[in-house]
Design a protein around this motif. Structure first.
Motif, PDB file in Angstrom:
ATOM      1  N   THR A 122      62.321  45.731  80.937  1.00 31.23           N
ATOM      2  CA  THR A 122      61.283  46.396  81.750  1.00 31.23           C
ATOM      3  C   THR A 122      60.567  47.470  80.953  1.00 31.23           C
ATOM      4  N   THR A 124      60.192  47.651  77.696  1.00 27.37           N
ATOM      5  CA  THR A 124      59.446  47.152  76.523  1.00 27.37           C
ATOM      6  C   THR A 124      58.455  46.038  76.864  1.00 27.37           C
ATOM      7  N   GLU A 125      58.434  45.619  78.129  1.00 22.51           N
ATOM      8  CA  GLU A 125      57.568  44.508  78.536  1.00 22.51           C
ATOM      9  C   GLU A 125      56.095  44.922  78.586  1.00 22.51           C
ATOM     10  N   ARG A 126      55.252  44.052  78.018  1.00 21.86           N
ATOM     11  CA  ARG A 126      53.792  44.275  78.072  1.00 21.86           C
ATOM     12  C   ARG A 126      53.174  43.227  78.980  1.00 21.86           C
ATOM     13  N   SER A 127      51.976  43.547  79.480  1.00 21.23           N
ATOM     14  CA  SER A 127      51.228  42.541  80.243  1.00 21.23           C
ATOM     15  C   SER A 127      49.786  42.532  79.736  1.00 21.23           C
ATOM     16  N   SER A 132      53.430  48.432  77.089  1.00 20.76           N
ATOM     17  CA  SER A 132      54.802  48.664  77.546  1.00 20.76           C
ATOM     18  C   SER A 132      55.003  50.130  77.916  1.00 20.76           C
ATOM     19  N   SER A 134      57.506  51.959  77.111  1.00 19.89           N
ATOM     20  CA  SER A 134      57.967  52.727  75.942  1.00 19.89           C
ATOM     21  C   SER A 134      56.786  53.132  75.053  1.00 19.89           C
ATOM     22  N   ASP A 135      55.821  52.217  74.870  1.00 19.15           N
ATOM     23  CA  ASP A 135      54.630  52.550  74.073  1.00 19.15           C
ATOM     24  C   ASP A 135      53.845  53.687  74.711  1.00 19.15           C
TER      25      ASP A 135
END
Length: 202
Positions: A122, A124-127, A132, A134-135
């Motif tokens: 969750t 680290t996930e990007r869409s 993400s 974290s980013d």
């Protein structure tokens, strides 16, 4: 499932990036307003230097016995006025720093409160529309650090300036300019581009 925890975090992140975007504009405009003041400071330092280098008693101006004293007083007043205006600008920069710091701090607090329910996927996930978690947290932290350090360096420079220290006054405009960090500002602008779709997607 950790999706419910994401919702308030995403809302807080949107708010933080909007705050960052608004404050970046304020910061830039305040620095633009500081430029002519720093130039004035340099000019005043030159006048101080010229007055120190000339012996008025050896010129036709010796007929005006208190002229040098009056000129020094005028220069002192002018220097104090410019330093006062620069300190006012520092208050505006401090407001920007505080606003960004408070906003970022609130997001990290919310993240800490929800960290137990956020798994690695969750975070680290990007869409297509959202980087993400974290980013985004890292980008906010970088921006906050940049403005905090910039404010501290500029404040330290100004606090060292005194009307009776010519060498510091003379070097102030150059030293002020050397504090500019276009790469960091470009990085923040780049970050704001990366999150633009995320900000718009409610």
């Amino acid at each position: 499932m950790s999706k419910p925890a994401l919702l308030p975090l995403h809302q807080a992140l949107r708010k933080s990036f909007q705050c960052l975007e608004n404050n970046q504009k304020v910061w830039s405009s305040v620095l633009v307003e500081c430029s002519p003041l720093m130039v004035s400071l340099g000019n005043l330092a030159e006048q101080w230097r010229a007055l120190s280098n000339v012996q008025l008693s050896n010129t036709p101006l010796r007929d005006f016995p208190d002229l040098e004293e009056r000129l020094r007083f005028k220069l002192l007043q002018a220097t104090d006025t410019v330093l006062g205006k620069l300190n006012e600008k520092m208050s505006s920069l401090q407001s920007v720093r505080d606003s960004i710091s408070n906003q970022v701090s609130a997001v990290f607090q919310l993240y800490e409160q929800n960290s137990d329910s956020l798994d690695l996927l969750t975070v680290t996930e990007r869409s297509a529309t959202a980087p993400s978690l974290s980013d985004m947290l890292e980008w906010l932290q970088d921006a906050e650090r940049h403005y905090r350090q910039q404010f501290l360096r500029r404040k330290t420079l100004l606090q060292a300036l005194r009307a009776d220290d010519l060498s510091l006054l003379e070097s102030a405009p150059e030293r002020w300019k050397s504090l500019e960090s276009p790469s960091a500002e470009d990085g923040i602008t780049d970050t704001l581009c990366k999150v633009s779709l995320f900000i718009e997607s409610q």
